[in-house]
Write an enzyme that holds these catalytic residues in place. Structure first.
Site, short mmCIF file in Angstrom:
data_model
loop_
_atom_site.label_atom_id
_atom_site.label_comp_id
_atom_site.label_asym_id
_atom_site.label_seq_id
_atom_site.Cartn_x
_atom_site.Cartn_y
_atom_site.Cartn_z
CG HIS A 1 6.91 -8.39 -0.16
ND1 HIS A 1 6.32 -8.92 0.97
CD2 HIS A 1 8.12 -9.00 -0.25
CE1 HIS A 1 7.13 -9.81 1.53
NE2 HIS A 1 8.24 -9.86 0.81
CG ASP B 1 -0.28 0.05 2.55
OD1 ASP B 1 0.62 0.90 2.72
OD2 ASP B 1 -0.64 -0.74 3.45
CB CYS C 1 2.15 -6.05 -22.40
SG CYS C 1 3.64 -5.09 -22.62
P1 OAD Z 1 0.79 -11.07 8.17
O1 OAD Z 1 -0.65 -10.97 7.84
O2 OAD Z 1 1.48 -12.37 8.00
O3 OAD Z 1 1.03 -10.66 9.67
C1 OAD Z 1 0.51 -9.53 10.26
C2 OAD Z 1 1.18 -9.37 11.61
O4 OAD Z 1 0.73 -8.18 12.18
C3 OAD Z 1 0.85 -10.49 12.61
O5 OAD Z 1 2.05 -10.91 13.24
C4 OAD Z 1 -0.09 -9.82 13.62
O6 OAD Z 1 0.10 -10.33 14.95
C5 OAD Z 1 0.39 -8.39 13.53
N1 OAD Z 1 -0.63 -7.40 13.83
C6 OAD Z 1 -1.97 -7.45 13.64
N2 OAD Z 1 -2.55 -6.31 13.98
C7 OAD Z 1 -1.56 -5.50 14.42
C8 OAD Z 1 -1.51 -4.16 14.91
N3 OAD Z 1 -2.61 -3.43 15.00
N4 OAD Z 1 -0.31 -3.65 15.25
C9 OAD Z 1 0.83 -4.38 15.14
N5 OAD Z 1 0.85 -5.64 14.68
C10 OAD Z 1 -0.33 -6.19 14.32
O7 OAD Z 1 1.52 -9.92 7.35
P2 OAD Z 1 3.05 -9.77 6.98
O8 OAD Z 1 3.94 -10.27 8.04
O9 OAD Z 1 3.24 -8.38 6.50
O10 OAD Z 1 3.94 -11.15 0.92
O11 OAD Z 1 3.15 -10.73 5.76
C11 OAD Z 1 4.35 -10.78 5.07
C12 OAD Z 1 4.11 -11.07 3.65
O12 OAD Z 1 3.37 -12.25 3.50
C13 OAD Z 1 3.29 -10.05 2.89
O13 OAD Z 1 4.03 -8.96 2.44
C14 OAD Z 1 2.83 -10.85 1.75
C15 OAD Z 1 2.35 -12.02 2.53
O14 OAD Z 1 2.07 -13.10 1.89
C16 OAD Z 1 3.79 -11.45 -0.37
O15 OAD Z 1 2.71 -11.35 -0.93
C17 OAD Z 1 5.04 -11.87 -1.05
#
Ligand code: OAD
Length: 259
Positions: free
Chosen positions: A106, A89, A158
């Site tokens: 990403h 985003d 494309c």
């Molecule tokens: P996830 O959806 O795996 O994890 C979200 C994390 O945020 C979890 O550990 C929650 O505990 C935490 N969380 C939830 N609400 C929160 C809040 N209000 N404040 C702080 N933390 C909070 O998302 P990502 O770790 O970003 O990649 O996922 C990593 C990647 O996996 C993404 O970029 C995407 C996904 O598949 C690709 O698409 C390659």
């Protein structure tokens, strides 16, 4: 103060953007981890575009929250600063973080790129208006397939090589963009960080943990902000089990005052 911040979907959660692995992550009963793949796109590009189109719309209607604002503030006060975000985003940017201080490892959901050649274009052209796929498509050579519902999704091809256009994001199993990797490596090469903050990510990918550990100076802080435990938690010098929009403004204020 030299700072690295790494963020994930949890940082945008309080702006109303569903996380990937949270209970709201599912879309039409489909697991995002199965939609965000080259295989899903090859099988059903229209379905994958519908999901991304809805996410674009939701992001356009969302506002940066206090966590995004705090990170932008830290960037203004730190001597050296880099954010590595897994979020596609634009909420960090809209909170005022300059592009040169941010790596979207990403990709960027508002970019539409060719699935075969290097052609790409911004899906929204800097306008605050929600992007529509029609708007994206009008600039390319269009062929519409199966417009069925109210939010018509036309598949775009494309203008250079005629292959299907796709979202400019990194899917599971794909390589990280080389130029962005270089920017991260360059930042590490210029010296260790006094403060590393990792917020709102499950740290599923090994490189997220590696970067956090690699960046931290021997006596530096590694602060994790996440309501839940993650594989990174065991390495943190400070664990903050609060939502990012509550925790980060406090952490940043303390850092800014103490340095
Ligand atoms: P996830 O959806 O795996 O994890 C979200 C994390 O945020 C979890 O550990 C929650 O505990 C935490 N969380 C939830 N609400 C929160 C809040 N209000 N404040 C702080 N933390 C909070 O998302 P990502 O770790 O970003 O990649 O996922 C990593 C990647 O996996 C993404 O970029 C995407 C996904 O598949 C690709 O698409 C390659």
């Amino acid at each position: 103060m030299r700072v690295l911040v790494i963020t994930g979907a949890g940082v945008s959660a309080e702006s109303g953007i569903p996380t990937f692995r949270g209970k709201d992550g599912y879309w039409r009963n489909l697991d995002p981890a199965k939609l965000a793949t080259p295989e899903a796109f090859a099988r059903d590009p229209k379905l994958v575009w519908e999901w991304y189109s809805e996410r674009r719309q939701r992001i356009c209607n969302a506002q940066p929250n206090a966590a995004h604002a705090a990170i932008a503030k830290l960037a203004r006060h730190a001597d050296e600063f880099l954010l590595v975000t897994q979020n596609v985003d634009d909420l960090h940017a809209r909170a005022g973080l300059p592009k040169e201080k941010m790596v979207q490892i990403h990709g960027d959901i508002f970019v539409t790129k060719c699935s075969r050649c290097d052609f790409s274009e911004e899906g929204r052209g800097g306008s605050p208006e929600p992007p529509t796929d029609r708007a994206v498509l009008q600039r390319g050579r269009l062929r519409s397939i199966a417009p069925t519902s109210e939010d018509i999704i036309n598949l775009a091809y494309c203008p250079e090589c005629d292959a299907l256009m796709r979202p400019g994001v990194v899917w599971f199993g794909e390589q990280l963009p080389w130029s962005e990797l270089q920017r991260v490596e360059n930042y590490f090469d210029r010296g260790p960080c006094d403060v590393v903050i990792v917020a709102g990510t499950t740290a599923t990918f090994g490189y997220i943990i590696d970067w956090a550990l690699q960046a931290r100076a021997p006596h530096g802080e590694l602060i994790e902000v996440n309501p839940e435990e993650t594989p990174l938690s065991q390495f943190a010098t400070q664990l903050v089990r609060e939502p990012a929009a509550i925790a980060l403004p406090k952490i940043v204020d303390e850092l800014v005052v103490s340095r």
